[in-house]
Design an enzyme around this catalytic site. Structure first.
Site, PDB file in Angstrom:
ATOM      1  CE1 TYR A  70      -3.649   2.606   0.861  1.00 38.19           C
ATOM      2  CE2 TYR A  70      -2.073   3.382   2.496  1.00 38.19           C
ATOM      3  CZ  TYR A  70      -3.235   3.560   1.767  1.00 38.19           C
ATOM      4  OH  TYR A  70      -3.970   4.713   1.944  1.00 38.19           O
TER       5      TYR A  70
ATOM      6  CB  ALA B 201       5.125   0.381  -2.740  1.00 36.87           C
TER       7      ALA B 201
ATOM      8  CE  LYS C 186      -3.421   5.127  -1.603  1.00 38.51           C
ATOM      9  NZ  LYS C 186      -4.473   5.780  -2.405  1.00 38.51           N
TER      10      LYS C 186
END
Length: 257
Positions: A157, A159, A161
């Protein structure tokens, strides 16, 4: 509050719940026409119905952000229903938990396909219509997790974002020739319906690490998205706005003084 948003066509992915729902309702309150997009149309319709019952203008649409053909069809349907697309809120995202030791390639790909590639596909599908808008706006819902902070179990997650922000900055350069701006909102700990089952003690513990001593609301994120989508914000592009109550500022609880 933002009169320049009245009558604009707004597409919100992941708009049926949580932050997306708050964003959709925020635009409707400003007089915009809101396309509420979710993977399941009945979920989108529930949110759109609430908006209409409150006097707003909204319509439900089904779409899968990880499928370009689905997004192309969706963008066409939204533009046909509302006469165009002025504002895109790329909000859809998933956040399953998986440790580094057990995370599979499929789990990694599922998160990246929705959160990162989904942002690309949504933009690509909406771009022909945004280019025709009086002032095109794109708002990406990123997070403090990944770009600023970390959280165990959310490596994929985080990574995704961080990837959204790298994408946004390069996209800002390509979109500038069309006078389309793209910016990102980075929420901290926001109280959504998904947190209500965790108990008041857990929520109070989360709030203790925030200088303002409360969790954020979906309205807090919506307000940032509304500003960045307004005509008044036309000279802002490729930027990030952290909305976290100051959560990322102190280096420890002792720093509160």
């Amino acid at each position: 509050m933002w009169s320049s948003l009245e009558g604009k066509s707004v597409l919100v992915t992941g708009g049926s719940k949580g932050i997306g729902k708050g964003i959709a309702k925020g635009f409707a309150e400003q007089g915009a026409y809101v396309a509420v997009v979710a993977r399941r149309e009945r979920d989108a319709e529930q949110c759109a119905g609430e908006i209409r019952n409150s006097g707003g203008k909204a319509k439900a649409f089904q779409g899968d952000v990880s499928d370009l053909s689905s997004m192309n069809r969706l963008a066409f349907d939204v533009a046909d229903a509302f006469g165009g697309i002025d504002i895109l809120c790329a909000n859809a995202g998933i956040f399953p938990n998986a440790s580094l030791e057990t995370m599979t390639g499929n789990e990694w790909d599922a998160v990246m396909n929705t959160n990162a590639k989904g942002t690309l596909f949504t933009l690509q599908a909406c771009l022909p219509y945004l280019k025709q808008a009086e002032f095109g706006r794109i708002i990406v819902t990123s997070s403090i997790t990944g770009p600023v902070t970390g959280y165990a179990g959310w490596a994929h997650y985080g990574a995704s974002k961080a990837a959204q922000l790298g994408f946004m900055r390069s996209a800002a350069l390509e979109l500038a020739k069309y006078q389309i701006t793209i910016n990102a909102v980075m929420p901290g700990n926001i109280r959504t319906e998904g947190l209500d089952n965790l108990g008041e003690g857990y929520l109070q513990g989360m709030a203790a690490s925030i200088p303002l001593k409360r969790l954020g609301s979906v309205e807090d994120i919506a307000h940032a998205a509304l500003f960045l989508s307004s005509k008044e914000a036309g000279f802002i592009t490729g930027q990030t706005v952290i909305v976290d109550g100051g959560q990322t500022i102190p280096e420890s609880l002792e720093a509160f003084g």
